[in-house]
Design an enzyme around this catalytic site. Structure first.
Site, short mmCIF file in Angstrom:
data_model
loop_
_atom_site.label_atom_id
_atom_site.label_comp_id
_atom_site.label_asym_id
_atom_site.label_seq_id
_atom_site.Cartn_x
_atom_site.Cartn_y
_atom_site.Cartn_z
N HIS A 1 0.84 -1.19 0.00
CA HIS A 1 0.00 0.00 0.00
C HIS A 1 0.88 1.25 0.00
O HIS A 1 2.10 1.16 -0.10
CB HIS A 1 -0.92 -0.01 1.23
N LYS B 1 5.06 12.67 -1.81
CA LYS B 1 5.31 11.56 -0.90
C LYS B 1 6.81 11.31 -0.81
O LYS B 1 7.51 11.25 -1.83
CB LYS B 1 4.61 10.30 -1.41
N HIS C 1 14.49 4.74 2.70
CA HIS C 1 14.52 3.30 2.47
C HIS C 1 15.39 2.58 3.50
O HIS C 1 15.05 1.48 3.95
CB HIS C 1 15.05 3.02 1.05
N CYS D 1 4.40 0.97 6.95
CA CYS D 1 4.28 -0.33 6.30
C CYS D 1 5.40 -1.23 6.82
O CYS D 1 6.29 -0.77 7.55
CB CYS D 1 4.34 -0.21 4.78
N LYS E 1 8.32 -3.38 -7.76
CA LYS E 1 8.49 -3.10 -9.19
C LYS E 1 8.65 -4.36 -10.02
O LYS E 1 8.34 -4.38 -11.21
CB LYS E 1 9.68 -2.17 -9.39
N THR F 1 2.16 4.74 -4.21
CA THR F 1 3.07 4.63 -5.35
C THR F 1 4.30 3.81 -5.00
O THR F 1 4.69 3.70 -3.84
CB THR F 1 3.54 6.03 -5.79
N ARG F 2 4.95 3.26 -6.05
CA ARG F 2 6.22 2.58 -5.92
C ARG F 2 7.12 2.97 -7.11
O ARG F 2 6.65 3.06 -8.25
CB ARG F 2 6.05 1.05 -5.94
#
Length: 373
Positions: free
Chosen positions: A44, A260, A264, A308, A341, A47-48
């Site tokens: 969720h 956003k 990482h 997440c 991806k 976007t990725r």
């Protein structure tokens, strides 16, 4: 109910796998304890990023290129717009390992990159030190997260897959030459089972638990008061290596949701799924705010935060394999925050693995055997 294959877990990997199997005419059932697309796992957050110049390892580059084509094929099957190839900016200090790895991967596999001077238009909206490098991968971009899960499930349903949502399951148990999965809606029998259960994988198959750990990551949305951080204004998705080896990344503002951003690489372990704080907190703000101030001077006030889970493997490469000692049980796990991806390609690979078919995929690189020594 008896099926050829059961796919347990219908986040992005399970949904893609279910679709790949259904399109081959397999009698397949997909089961999820929630109602996907949902916000309980790792699929969720709007976007990725999609990129092919992959610094993590050149092994990923052919997979990313193939996945891009498969994203387009999914769009055609479902009449959905999912992948926006608007280009992605990579940036970092001189001698950045991330940039050098990206360049090396691109050179090996003929991925076009554009090197940019300080006045390059693709730096729009980004503030970078004068001695930093920036490059553009024009074929990269982003995919829509929840919409992609929904599209795979739509395609799977169109091709005959059974889909059971809001159905909590027990671990699959060998029985009668196949497996039995107990659910609140009755027993499911299948000749083979594919686990794509993300953070629940260690619970579903305890043999895999030693190879998986959980990390919490927080997504942040900031306002765009000057409307400068949009695609229309020339702002690109970006990934910036920080001075301490982290990776600060972000996306153009969409509609009223703002730009956003996230980090990482951050150590924020979660012992149990139930322990995870779903919202953001002051520590999350303190971690990301200096990066926003340094690199996105046009960003406005914070609009939202959401957490997440990353399911990490020990080396942060994926686990895609048959489970040793459990004939007919297969797993896709440990995607370590960078697998989304590749999901169309991973769905094809898991489908082929379970069916014993050939697939141009580096299974050895992602096998559990690499942890044996």
């Amino acid at each position: 109910m008896k099926h050829d294959i059961a796919v347990v877990g219908l986040g992005i990997m399970g949904a893609a796998t279910l679709d790949a199997l259904a399109r081959k005419g397999v009698d397949v059932i997909g089961i999820d304890r929630f109602s996907p697309p949902h916000d309980q796992g790792s699929s969720h957050g709007q976007t990725r990023i999609v990129r092919a110049a992959y610094a993590e390892s050149p092994h990923y580059v052919p997979l990313a290129k193939h996945a891009m084509a498969l994203w387009r094929a999914l769009e055609l099957r479902t009449d959905a717009r999912l992948f926006t190839a608007c280009g992605i900016v990579y940036a970092g200090a001189p001698h950045s390992a991330f940039l050098s790895g990206s360049r090396d991967a691109a050179q090996r596999h003929n991925v076009p990159l554009i090197e940019g001077p300080q006045d390059a238009s693709f730096r729009h909206g980004l503030c970078l030190p004068k001695d930093w490098d920036a490059i553009l991968e024009p074929g990269g971009g982003y995919v829509l997260a929840e919409e992609s899960v929904a599209a795979f499930l739509q395609s799977a349903h169109m091709h005959g897959a059974n889909i059971h949502k809001d159905t909590e399951v027990s671990a699959p148990v060998h029985a009668g030459g196949g497996f039995v999965i107990n659910t609140a809606k009755g027993k499911v029998r299948a000749q083979k089972v594919i686990l794509t259960t993300g953070p629940w994988t260690g619970q579903m198959c305890p043999d895999l638990a030693p190879y998986l750990s959980l990390q919490r990551r927080v997504l942040h949305w900031f306002g765009d008061p000057q409307s400068t951080l949009t695609e229309a204004a020339g702002f690109h998705p970006f990934a910036i290596e920080t001075p301490v080896g982290g990776l600060f990344y972000g996306f153009p503002a969409r509609d009223e949701t703002g730009v956003k951003v996230a980090e990482h690489v951050r150590h924020d372990p979660v012992a149990r799924i139930s322990d995870m704080q779903r919202g953001g907190n002051a520590d999350d703000q303190a971690h990301i705010d200096p990066l926003v101030r340094a690199h996105l001077p046009d960003a406005g006030t914070r609009l939202n935060m959401a957490a997440c889970l990353y399911t990490m493997s020990p080396d942060e490469h994926f686990i895609i394999d048959a489970v040793p000692g459990q004939d007919g049980l297969f797993v896709g796990a440990g995607f370590s925050g960078h697998g989304f991806k590749f999901s169309p390609m991973i769905g094809e690979a898991l489908s082929a693995l379970a069916l014993g078919e050939d697939c141009d995929f580096p299974y050895d690189f992602f096998s559990l055997a690499r942890f044996a020594s």
